[in-house]
Design an enzyme around this catalytic site. Structure first.
Site, PDB file in Angstrom:
ATOM      1  N   GLY A   1      77.158 -49.124  14.921  1.00 30.01           N
ATOM      2  CA  GLY A   1      78.031 -48.466  13.947  1.00 30.01           C
ATOM      3  C   GLY A   1      79.136 -49.368  13.436  1.00 30.01           C
TER       4      GLY A   1
ATOM      5  N   ASN B   1      83.835 -55.321  28.009  1.00 31.37           N
ATOM      6  CA  ASN B   1      84.913 -55.785  28.846  1.00 31.37           C
ATOM      7  C   ASN B   1      86.249 -55.827  28.112  1.00 31.37           C
ATOM      8  OD1 ASN B   1      84.765 -56.349  31.482  1.00 31.37           O
ATOM      9  ND2 ASN B   1      84.455 -58.558  31.265  1.00 31.37           N
ATOM     10  N   VAL B   2      86.228 -56.387  26.907  1.00 30.98           N
ATOM     11  CA  VAL B   2      87.479 -56.534  26.169  1.00 30.98           C
ATOM     12  C   VAL B   2      88.036 -55.169  25.771  1.00 30.98           C
ATOM     13  CG1 VAL B   2      88.590 -57.581  24.184  1.00 30.98           C
ATOM     14  CG2 VAL B   2      86.817 -58.843  25.403  1.00 30.98           C
TER      15      VAL B   2
ATOM     16  N   GLU C   1      82.340 -44.060  18.614  1.00 33.93           N
ATOM     17  CA  GLU C   1      80.949 -43.737  18.895  1.00 33.93           C
ATOM     18  C   GLU C   1      80.728 -43.249  20.319  1.00 33.93           C
ATOM     19  OE1 GLU C   1      78.696 -46.829  16.137  1.00 33.93           O
ATOM     20  OE2 GLU C   1      78.086 -46.935  18.216  1.00 33.93           O
TER      21      GLU C   1
ATOM     22  N   ILE D   1      79.356 -61.968  17.398  1.00 32.72           N
ATOM     23  CA  ILE D   1      78.770 -63.199  17.917  1.00 32.72           C
ATOM     24  C   ILE D   1      79.537 -64.387  17.370  1.00 32.72           C
ATOM     25  CG2 ILE D   1      76.728 -64.690  17.793  1.00 32.72           C
ATOM     26  CD1 ILE D   1      75.033 -62.095  17.973  1.00 32.72           C
TER      27      ILE D   1
ATOM     28  N   ASN E   1      71.564 -57.252  20.016  1.00 41.59           N
ATOM     29  CA  ASN E   1      71.439 -55.798  20.141  1.00 41.59           C
ATOM     30  C   ASN E   1      71.213 -55.117  18.792  1.00 41.59           C
ATOM     31  OD1 ASN E   1      72.009 -56.301  22.831  1.00 41.59           O
ATOM     32  ND2 ASN E   1      74.178 -55.876  22.579  1.00 41.59           N
TER      33      ASN E   1
ATOM     34  N   GLY F   1      84.323 -50.688  20.067  1.00 46.09           N
ATOM     35  CA  GLY F   1      83.031 -51.065  20.601  1.00 46.09           C
ATOM     36  C   GLY F   1      83.076 -50.988  22.116  1.00 46.09           C
ATOM     37  N   VAL F   2      81.925 -51.242  22.763  1.00 51.06           N
ATOM     38  CA  VAL F   2      81.809 -51.113  24.211  1.00 51.06           C
ATOM     39  C   VAL F   2      81.945 -52.493  24.852  1.00 51.06           C
ATOM     40  CG1 VAL F   2      80.302 -50.337  26.076  1.00 51.06           C
ATOM     41  CG2 VAL F   2      80.217 -49.202  23.869  1.00 51.06           C
TER      42      VAL F   2
END
Lengths: 503, 503
Positions: free
Chosen positions: A386, A270-271, A292, A362, A382, A267-268
């Site tokens: 995917g 900071n982490v 993705e 979340i 959001n 996923g996109v």
């Protein structure tokens, strides 16, 4: 006029965005390019928003349905939402104005698995597609489209739409040509295996072929993608990244992974960027990504010779890295493949690859059900994106999150997830700054102690108290106390913190 | 001695079940054949249960972990659970004694998507497999195994296990030979496309090849599969079936389906049998099934010339139809393909086929989240089975259920599902005797009226009241009132009916 339009018929259709917007009517369903802030149309959305405002000013109706690849940008989703120009939106979005409108019931949003979105469009679940609006880097002499910084659902929209409007964006590097690999998954009932056996396999063409007779307008632009500035990872992100790497090392120790065979999906945020920074200094080599979006950290891994190839459908780069991409696309296209969303997120290919998925969340509950999308069960953030495509088909699926948010008012580990996007059958490993909870091979009751161990210490006693109450349930597969299952969420809504209990 | 064991080495290993059970030790993990009451071992489970009882009688520990294909029977899961011989069980089960033990926390159960179960075994998520116990119809001279009435995860268990015990069951027809199509999905990292393009494609061998040196015992049996008697569909089942057929007709009208291209997947039970009875008199021709189990109704469709081929991993037949199969397997094997579970439930192949999935459920909530497994959020019924594999990859996914159970005390439509196995992103069409709720292409709030319209009339006002309260939530993507979200379930647990509200 730009030399990026080599086809003379199409060159004759160049016009202003305002003129092009004349082709958009109230009630239209628009299939739009755009994925995580890349490759979205830069001019038409504002023109549509202005048109909507003019109509509304006269007391006339004007709303459209907008289907995209994923999130776009303030100058696309943002301006259209602000102008109340959108009736229905699908799939992923992340714009703050749009989010507010959705949660206020001022527009409708269907949160669809990304791998399903294009398929459902071609199956007609969203009705007729009136117009496709697609950004491209260049149009060839034959009228073929060279994708800009993303592909998403563009093939489906261009095929299904009655009319096509193209934006030719000269900000996008011409050296992107050759990065995209356009393969049309055959339509039902003629589907055949997708012949990808390795992350970097190319199976299609570098261009999208269209019916040029459907093109009604071409607009020239030169605006940049929305590229979010890169933030240096904070301490918590680094700790989570460290725990993720520890999990990878444990997989190697268990014989399930080797240092030269890590295929990542990420996923996109900071982490993930902290994870990629950690990989730079790790023993892992020849890393690949079947994911993705291409992120800063992947370019760093490529530059360092640690990553050989990444497959994605789009970019999510910082402005600095977007500039670098524009300067060095010729180099990066040797290591990057941009695919249509039906392929980047294909369950078939994902399962074949045997990748390790890593997505944000979340909240997770004590049995490993995951809420990826809605705060307090009702408020969309959001969307699922995917994450379901990858989670359900990965070799191992991880979810990562700081253990608390909002200065400790929100715990990422809760008794019962207030919305469930990934079930207890799906999630395998939950990672916070306190460690990783490996739920694989465990019956639900055996997962609880592991889940509580990665919760923030302030919340552990509350979670233990809940579980003790739940154990009084006469039925013990996933014991719950439904009277208090949502107390964390009710506290947050009513008293501002999950651990403010009624006195 | 049976002439079904053509290999002389293996013939020398024939012994009693009690002797074979000597190879099973406390703490062992057993990979066992068996899928919906077919093809499970008929003798070893009882021998293991007796051994466990003897150990327990002496005050010694004796428990094993049992991994199967899916549910087995009273003389397998039932006797072992009764004897407290099982520590951990995976994946699907449906035995009443076992269910009771699981819900009483007397044994552990992990409810795994069937398409993942064999894959996770080979990935080592369940540790070492000590013994495979697999029923076969025959052993060839070369030592190859001819599957009996199901395949399930047998390949994975036979490959992974240290020791193999085979049961050769002479009740099973020798004419089953040729029905199974054994294809080994290559192990990671060497996976390749599964070359199935049509439901009936055969891509493998009719036998399973094993390492005969691992075989430690062979037991001869002649007991029938557990075959549940067929019940004539009741009025409600017929109404649901009628609504399902109406949905199919609407798909034809919408141009998404033709009368000669319906590919079905179907859960097991009364309603599916009613659907298949309805299909007999419908306009649909050349029906095929890409599904988990072959049911009575499919044999009727084949006999009537309405179904050309069904792909499955096992049988779930009534005793009458099982006899018919044993008499006429030579005929039916022209129309039936039994595949390994990794293929029968493969996301890759399911998505390629474009089938219409139809599965049962316990409850659905007003936004289309589905509970398939746990009554009241805590009490396991059977398990998720393959419903997730099919739902997530079907062309269209339906869930079917009577609108109420237990004389109206339980509503199948609730405000918030007490356990979620399929999310609001997955379920497309919900069908009860009151009609079908087509949720495709709809934002969550637009699904509510449709969901309430298929609820039982007694529950509609209560659901509407809940939704009115939920609409007071400041956040409106999937509005909920978390204080009362589980009132239906709390009522049921405390006052015996979902509509007995506190006065």
């Amino acid at each position: 006029m730009s030399d990026r339009i080599a086809n003379s018929h199409l060159r004759s259709l160049v016009m202003s965005a305002e003129e092009a917007a004349e082709h958009i009517n109230d009630g239209d369903t628009i299939g739009m390019s755009g994925f995580t802030g890349a490759a979205y149309p830069k001019a038409l959305p504002t023109a549509i928003a202005e048109k909507a405002k003019a109509f509304h000013g006269r007391g006339d109706d004007f709303k459209v349905n907008v289907l995209t690849g994923a999130s776009t940008a303030p100058d696309a989703d943002g301006v259209m939402a602000e102008a109340d120009a959108i009736n229905f939106r699908m799939p992923y979005q992340s714009d703050p104005v749009m989010r507010k409108k959705i949660n206020a019931a001022e527009m409708k949003y269907q949160d669809v698995h990304l791998s399903h979105s294009g398929l459902q469009v071609e199956q007609g679940f969203f009705g007729n597609i009136d117009v496709a609006i697609v950004e491209v880097a260049r149009i060839t002499e034959e009228g073929h489209l060279i994708p800009s910084s993303g592909v998403g659902n563009n093939i489906e929209y261009l095929e299904e739409a009655d009319k096509i409007i193209l934006e030719v964006n000269s900000w996008q590097s011409l050296d992107l040509e050759g990065m995209a690999d356009i393969y049309r998954v055959p339509r039902l009932p003629n589907r055949t295996p997708i012949p990808i056996n390795n992350v970097g396999d190319r199976i299609g063409t570098p261009y999208i072929q269209i019916d040029t007779d459907k093109v009604v307008a071409i607009v020239e632009t030169d605006a940049p993608d929305r590229n979010s500035p890169f933030k240096e990872p904070d301490e918590v992100s680094k700790q989570i990244a460290g725990n993720f790497l520890e999990f990878l090392e444990a997989e190697v120790a268990a014989g399930r992974l080797t240092y030269d065979r890590f295929i990542m999906q990420s996923g996109v945020g900071n982490v993930p960027n902290a994870v990629m920074a950690g990989l730079l200094d790790s023993k892992f080599e020849k890393i690949t990504a079947y994911t993705e979006v291409v992120q800063d950290g992947m370019l760093d891994l490529i530059d360092a010779g640690k990553m050989t190839v990444a497959s994605a459908t789009s970019f999510a780069l910082s402005p600095e890295y977007a500039d670098k991409m524009n300067r060095e696309a010729k180099k990066y296209r040797e290591h990057l493949v941009l695919r249509p969303l039906q392929i980047s997120n294909s369950p078939e290919v994902i399962r074949r690859m045997g990748l390790i998925a890593s997505n944000g969340m979340i909240e997770a509950d004590i049995y490993g059900n995951i809420n990826s999308t809605q705060v307090g069960g009702s408020r969309i953030m959001n969307g699922i994106g995917g994450s379901g495509d990858f989670t359900r088909n990965a070799f191992a699926s991880t979810f990562i999150s700081p253990s608390v948010a909002k200065d400790g008012a929100i715990s990422a580990i809760v008794p019962f997830a207030s919305h469930i996007d990934h079930t207890e059958h799906d999630a395998m490993v939950i990672i916070t700054e306190y460690g990783y909870a490996d739920l694989r091979g465990l019956a639900p009751r055996d997962r609880v102690a592991k889940m509580i161990s990665v919760a923030h210490p302030d919340y552990r006693p509350l979670l233990e108290e809940y579980y003790e109450r739940a154990l009084k349930n006469p039925h013990q597969q996933t014991p719950h106390d439904l009277r208090t299952a949502f107390d964390f969420h009710i506290n947050l809504a009513e008293r501002g913190s999950m651990n403010s209990f009624e006195s």
